[in-house]
Design an enzyme around this catalytic site. Structure first.
Site, PDB file in Angstrom:
ATOM      1  CD  GLU A  72      13.524  34.393 -26.188  1.00  0.00           C
ATOM      2  OE1 GLU A  72      13.428  35.483 -26.774  1.00  0.00           O
ATOM      3  OE2 GLU A  72      12.544  33.780 -25.717  1.00  0.00           O
TER       4      GLU A  72
ATOM      5  NE  ARG B  22      13.685  38.373 -26.585  1.00  0.00           N
ATOM      6  CZ  ARG B  22      12.857  38.606 -25.581  1.00  0.00           C
ATOM      7  NH1 ARG B  22      12.936  39.738 -24.919  1.00  0.00           N
ATOM      8  NH2 ARG B  22      11.972  37.711 -25.188  1.00  0.00           N
TER       9      ARG B  22
ATOM     10  CD  GLU C 120       2.727  37.528 -28.925  1.00  0.00           C
ATOM     11  OE1 GLU C 120       2.107  38.078 -27.986  1.00  0.00           O
ATOM     12  OE2 GLU C 120       3.940  37.260 -28.869  1.00  0.00           O
TER      13      GLU C 120
HETATM   14  C1  DMJ Z   1       8.712  37.790 -28.551  1.00  0.00           C
HETATM   15  O1  DMJ Z   1       9.982  37.614 -28.074  1.00  0.00           O
HETATM   16  C2  DMJ Z   1       8.540  37.182 -29.896  1.00  0.00           C
HETATM   17  O2  DMJ Z   1       7.403  37.692 -30.487  1.00  0.00           O
HETATM   18  C3  DMJ Z   1       8.461  35.695 -29.840  1.00  0.00           C
HETATM   19  O3  DMJ Z   1       8.292  35.125 -31.098  1.00  0.00           O
HETATM   20  C4  DMJ Z   1       7.339  35.286 -28.956  1.00  0.00           C
HETATM   21  N1  DMJ Z   1       7.408  35.900 -27.682  1.00  0.00           N
HETATM   22  C5  DMJ Z   1       7.742  37.288 -27.549  1.00  0.00           C
HETATM   23  C6  DMJ Z   1       6.589  38.227 -27.448  1.00  0.00           C
HETATM   24  O4  DMJ Z   1       5.501  37.775 -26.802  1.00  0.00           O
END
Ligand code: DMJ
Length: 684
Positions: A317, A321, A586
């Site tokens: 994460e 991010r 997505e």
């Molecule tokens: C985001 O943090 C990223 O796209 C990750 O790869 C999957 N989950 C979330 C969004 O849904």
């Protein structure tokens, strides 16, 4: 004449003719051949044996003295047992699919039909892609099977694949197979890698033995130059910018410096204590041309973003991010302060790689600089350990410090070498043993999704190299998706991707997370992947859109189920516990790829419908909120959280989807990480 004599004569004749190359000399050659054979036959048997042994010893010695790379290249062409549908033909391994953006040149459109043998027609209407030049080669009635024969579905290039044994052997010997930055370094002993790792971990404010600042100072003329964006140019983009500003204002007022906003209770939510929403939003603001907001966020990063607190964070994460957000902000704005922050963070994330196997631990304490498996399990998620490579590689390329790329390349190689189910991976992997968990679920949703995404995107990031394991694994995995996971619903023929519980029991369940796949498949097809990928992409787009518009709120649920037979009342349905919507990106991401790569504005219209649904049901006074129930417009049960990916991804992809310039971000030059942060493509 004995059988062996005959063989000897035949071989000898051929070789002599080959050497002389002359028909006129054939009598002479015959004579000398006969006398040679006679002399050989007259020798005592023990003497003949001695000569044969001598020749054998000479050949072995010659082999031993061949340069190492020649030996490795010989290894490459050995068969991998049971590796169908790969078949061996050395010359085919040299074929870069990128050089064949659609069909191989020798194939006509007609030839496509048997290759994607008849099954059920796609409900996707052809006009969705009609404006796109490269895709026009796909016949309007082209379909692909949902049967069980991999060979019938996807024709992979016939390819030599090193066996798992070979790969393990190479890893053991050189410690690291893939070393694009510094091939010399790949020959280091494992202890050198460990020493380098420990050095970086011990001195997180240093790069290559000096302070980060002085290192970057010396790189002045290699640093990124600012990119220019024009801001919104139409009403839809302006509406998205307004949504972003509304989200930002709420975050600023009620949660500034904290990870997330709770927009209903108007408070903050802490996860890692890294101001996630600020760092995750930097590039969105830059792209949207929100200069004031970008500058205040920049100042916060410079003055207040600290990594020395003793707190466990999740490697994946924080990588996608924060590290991804900082690197993207650096590449777009050219401000090397972001790169300096990214370098310190990169060093503090490195303890994750000090596991016995090289597969990283999931949790890392940035302050203490230690790492461990999750508290609830000995395993890491497969998608998590394989969705850090774009970022770590970019950090190495941006700073000229190889260690970050080296550690994630080892992960690539280790995962590549593991046995898979038709290219598909179990969703758990153990950082101590480096092996997949037995009987773990196989899914393109949670914990599996971005493994597949990063296979393709890493290949794009590194210049689409011929014969790269990344793209071979990707092709084999999509083949597995087509043959093992793809199904159609009984009445309406919606195509979906199910899961294999325990690794084999099919479950007709698809996470919203899986709706990233059509965009990734189209991106792959644009770069030479087979037409079956395009067809799956188009069908999945239809299905994902249905998961939105079939709901009364016109917002998709977190998880959808699909009918296996006529007994199920509806072809697509949502269970009460799965009816939440977390503002996820997505499907919007896939719409963006479809628009950016085809120019077809239908995708913009689909996105606009969904954007309006978000406006109607998730907008509150202080921002936008996740919902507990998309199945009832009168009871949406606001969940009171605005995750950072709303501003980082969902709104960014909406903004780019509605752009008049579909190449606002040029996909030949940029690759989006899993959190929607564009990073540059490198030539190798
Ligand atoms: C985001 O943090 C990223 O796209 C990750 O790869 C999957 N989950 C979330 C969004 O849904």
């Amino acid at each position: 004449m004995t059988k062996s004599d005959h063989v000897a004569l035949t071989l000898s004749s051929a070789s002599i003719a080959g050497i002389t190359g002359s028909a006129a000399g054939s009598d002479e050659a015959n004579l000398s051949r006969k006398s040679l054979r006679r002399s050989w036959n007259q020798l005592p048997r023990c003497q003949r044996n001695l000569i044969i042994m001598g020749i054998t010893a000479f050949c072995v010695t010659l082999l031993l003295f061949l340069p190492g790379d020649q030996l490795i290249s010989m290894k490459d062409v050995r068969l991998k047992p049971g590796a169908a549908p790969f078949h061996m033909r050395r010359e085919d391994t040299l074929q870069n699919p990128h050089h064949h953006p659609n069909l191989p040149p020798e194939k006509s459109e007609h030839d496509l039909a048997p290759e994607i043998s008849a099954a059920v027609a796609s409900p996707m209407t052809e006009d969705r892609l009609t404006k796109q030049e490269p895709n026009d080669k796909v016949p309007a009635n082209a379909v692909y099977p949902d049967g069980n024969s991999a060979e019938n579905v996807v024709k992979l290039p016939e390819t030599a694949v090193a066996s798992n044994d070979n790969i393990n052997g190479v890893i053991d010997i050189v410690n690291n197979v893939e070393q694009p930055i510094d091939r010399e370094a790949s020959l280091d002993e494992p202890t050198d890698l460990q020493a380098e790792l420990k050095e970086a971990i011990q001195h997180p404010l240093n790069l290559a033995g000096e302070s980060i600042d002085s290192h970057l100072q010396k790189m002045q003329n290699q640093l990124a130059k600012p990119q220019h964006f024009h801001g919104a140019t139409n009403e839809r983009q302006t509406a998205v910018v307004a949504a972003f500003k509304h989200s930002w204002a709420g975050y600023k007022k009620y949660a500034w410096g904290h990870d997330n906003l709770k927009p209903v209770s108007q408070t903050s939510h802490e996860w890692f204590g890294l101001g996630l929403s600020i760092v995750d939003s930097l590039d969105t603001m830059y792209i949207m041309g929100l200069e004031d907001e970008f500058n205040e966020a920049r100042d916060w990063v410079r003055d207040s973003l600290k990594f020395h607190t003793s707190r466990d964070v999740n490697l994946f994460e924080v990588t996608i991010r924060v590290l991804g957000g900082l690197l993207s902000a650096y590449h777009l704005s050219g401000d090397h302060m972001f790169l300096a922050k990214a370098s310190e963070l990169g060093n503090r994330l490195l303890p994750s790689f000090l596991s016995p196997s090289g597969i990283p631990y999931s949790d890392v304490n940035l302050g203490e600089r230690s790492a461990h498996s999750p508290k609830w399990s000995p395993d890491s998620s497969t998608s998590e350990v394989t969705t850090i490579q774009l970022e770590f590689r970019d950090l190495s390329r941006s700073t000229n410090v190889p260690i970050y790329e080296r550690v994630v390349s080892i992960v690539n190689e280790k995962v590549h070498a593991l046995d898979k189910n038709h290219g598909l991976v179990p969703i758990f992997i153990n950082a101590n043993t480096g092996t997949f968990r037995n009987y773990a679920t196989i899914s393109l949703g949670a914990r599996g999704d971005s493994y597949y995404e990063y296979l393709l995107k890493q290949w794009l990031q590194t210049g689409r190299k011929d014969n790269d394991n990344l793209i071979l694994d990707y092709m084999q995995a999509i083949d597995g998706v087509l043959t093992q996971l793809m199904r159609r619903t009984p009445r309406e023929n919606w195509v979906y991707i199910g899961e294999l519980i325990n690794g084999h029991d099919f479950k007709p369940k698809m996470d919203h997370l899986t709706c990233y796949l059509p965009g990734t498949l189209l991106l792959g097809h644009q770069n030479g992947m087979p037409d079956s990928h395009l067809l799956l992409a188009r069908d999945m787009m239809d299905t994902c859109y249905q998961t939105y518009i079939k709901q009364p709120t016109q917002l998709a649920a977190e998880i959808s189920y699909f009918a296996l037979n006529d007994k199920d009342e509806n072809d697509i349905y949502v269970k009460p516990n799965d009816a939440h919507n977390l503002l996820r990106p997505e499907f919007i991401e896939s719409l963006y790829y479809f628009y950016a790569l085809t120019g077809n504005r239908t995708y913009q219209d689909m996105g606009w419908t969904i954007f309006q649904a978000f406006e109607k049901h998730t907008k509150v006074a202080a921002g936008y909120t996740s919902l507990g129930n998309v199945k009832n417009t009168l009871n949406t049960r606001m969940r009171d959280l605005m995750e950072s990916f709303w501003m980082s991804e969902t709104l960014k992809y909406f903004y780019l989807l509605f752009s008049d310039n579909r190449k606002e971000i040029d996909l030949e030059k940029w690759v989006f990480n899993s959190e929607g942060h564009p990073l540059p493509v490198y030539q190798q």
